[in-house]
Design a protein around this motif. Structure first.
Motif, PDB file in Angstrom:
ATOM      1  N   GLU A 120      -8.370 -12.155   2.183  1.00 37.15           N
ATOM      2  CA  GLU A 120      -8.829 -11.672   0.875  1.00 37.15           C
ATOM      3  C   GLU A 120     -10.198 -11.001   0.970  1.00 37.15           C
ATOM      4  OE1 GLU A 120      -7.250 -11.481  -2.116  1.00 37.15           O
ATOM      5  OE2 GLU A 120      -5.489 -12.104  -1.008  1.00 37.15           O
ATOM      6  N   GLU A 140      -4.885  -3.702   3.204  1.00 40.54           N
ATOM      7  CA  GLU A 140      -3.987  -4.085   2.115  1.00 40.54           C
ATOM      8  C   GLU A 140      -2.941  -3.004   1.833  1.00 40.54           C
ATOM      9  OE1 GLU A 140      -6.100  -4.829  -1.578  1.00 40.54           O
ATOM     10  OE2 GLU A 140      -7.397  -3.106  -1.202  1.00 40.54           O
ATOM     11  N   VAL A 141      -3.280  -1.746   2.059  1.00 35.38           N
ATOM     12  CA  VAL A 141      -2.311  -0.657   1.883  1.00 35.38           C
ATOM     13  C   VAL A 141      -1.268  -0.729   2.995  1.00 35.38           C
ATOM     14  CG1 VAL A 141      -2.019   1.861   1.871  1.00 35.38           C
ATOM     15  CG2 VAL A 141      -3.960   0.814   0.681  1.00 35.38           C
ATOM     16  N   LYS A 165       3.411  -2.880   7.795  1.00 36.79           N
ATOM     17  CA  LYS A 165       3.222  -4.332   7.932  1.00 36.79           C
ATOM     18  C   LYS A 165       3.840  -4.817   9.242  1.00 36.79           C
ATOM     19  CE  LYS A 165       4.176  -8.714   5.586  1.00 36.79           C
ATOM     20  NZ  LYS A 165       4.744  -9.439   6.708  1.00 36.79           N
ATOM     21  N   ALA A 206      -0.411  -3.447   4.603  1.00 39.40           N
ATOM     22  CA  ALA A 206       0.372  -4.657   4.363  1.00 39.40           C
ATOM     23  C   ALA A 206       1.413  -4.467   3.268  1.00 39.40           C
ATOM     24  CB  ALA A 206      -0.554  -5.814   4.006  1.00 39.40           C
ATOM     25  N   ALA A 207       1.170  -3.546   2.354  1.00 31.41           N
ATOM     26  CA  ALA A 207       2.095  -3.306   1.245  1.00 31.41           C
ATOM     27  C   ALA A 207       3.314  -2.480   1.652  1.00 31.41           C
ATOM     28  CB  ALA A 207       1.367  -2.609   0.099  1.00 31.41           C
ATOM     29  N   ASP A 208       3.249  -1.818   2.794  1.00 32.86           N
ATOM     30  CA  ASP A 208       4.365  -1.005   3.272  1.00 32.86           C
ATOM     31  C   ASP A 208       5.113  -1.788   4.353  1.00 32.86           C
ATOM     32  OD1 ASP A 208       5.529   1.936   3.533  1.00 32.86           O
ATOM     33  OD2 ASP A 208       5.292   1.105   5.558  1.00 32.86           O
ATOM     34  N   LYS A 250      -9.327  -7.422   3.258  1.00 26.38           N
ATOM     35  CA  LYS A 250      -8.138  -6.611   3.016  1.00 26.38           C
ATOM     36  C   LYS A 250      -8.439  -5.192   2.537  1.00 26.38           C
ATOM     37  CE  LYS A 250      -7.182  -8.166  -1.695  1.00 26.38           C
ATOM     38  NZ  LYS A 250      -6.216  -8.868  -2.535  1.00 26.38           N
TER      39      LYS A 250
END
Length: 99
Positions: free
Chosen positions: A65, A39-40, A48, A42-44, A68
């Motif tokens: 979910e 998830e970290v 990503k 994916a946030a960048d 992640k």
């Protein structure tokens, strides 16, 4: 006792100091790697893009979910062989190249 503590501190600090030439700081660690939670990554946007290129569909997987918060290394044993050591090495290298 103070001598023992000082020797222990020196033993820990000496290897790090040996990595950097005099007057230079130690090399910076990579911003992301295969131990970073998905998830970290994916946030960048840049990280990503690496995931999208190296593991297409991962971020849109129905179980996203559920996994992640795990790193790619943690996720590997549950991937039924889809996340190979070679894929992890490629992703790790691609993530390390992010500035």
């Amino acid at each position: 006792m103070k001598t023992v503590v000082a020797a222990m501190l020196f033993a820990v600090a000496a290897p790090a100091a040996a990595l950097a030439a005099p007057g230079q700081s130690a090399p910076a660690a990579a911003k992301f790697n295969i131990d970073t939670p998905v998830e970290v990554l994916a946030a960048d946007p840049a990280a990503k893009a690496v995931l999208d290129a190296d593991m297409p569909g991962m971020l849109t997987h129905p179980s996203y979910e559920m996994f992640k918060a795990m790193s790619l290394r943690q996720l590997q044993p549950f991937s039924e062989g889809k996340i190979t050591d070679e894929i992890l090495a490629k992703i790790d290298a691609d993530l390390a190249a992010i500035k």
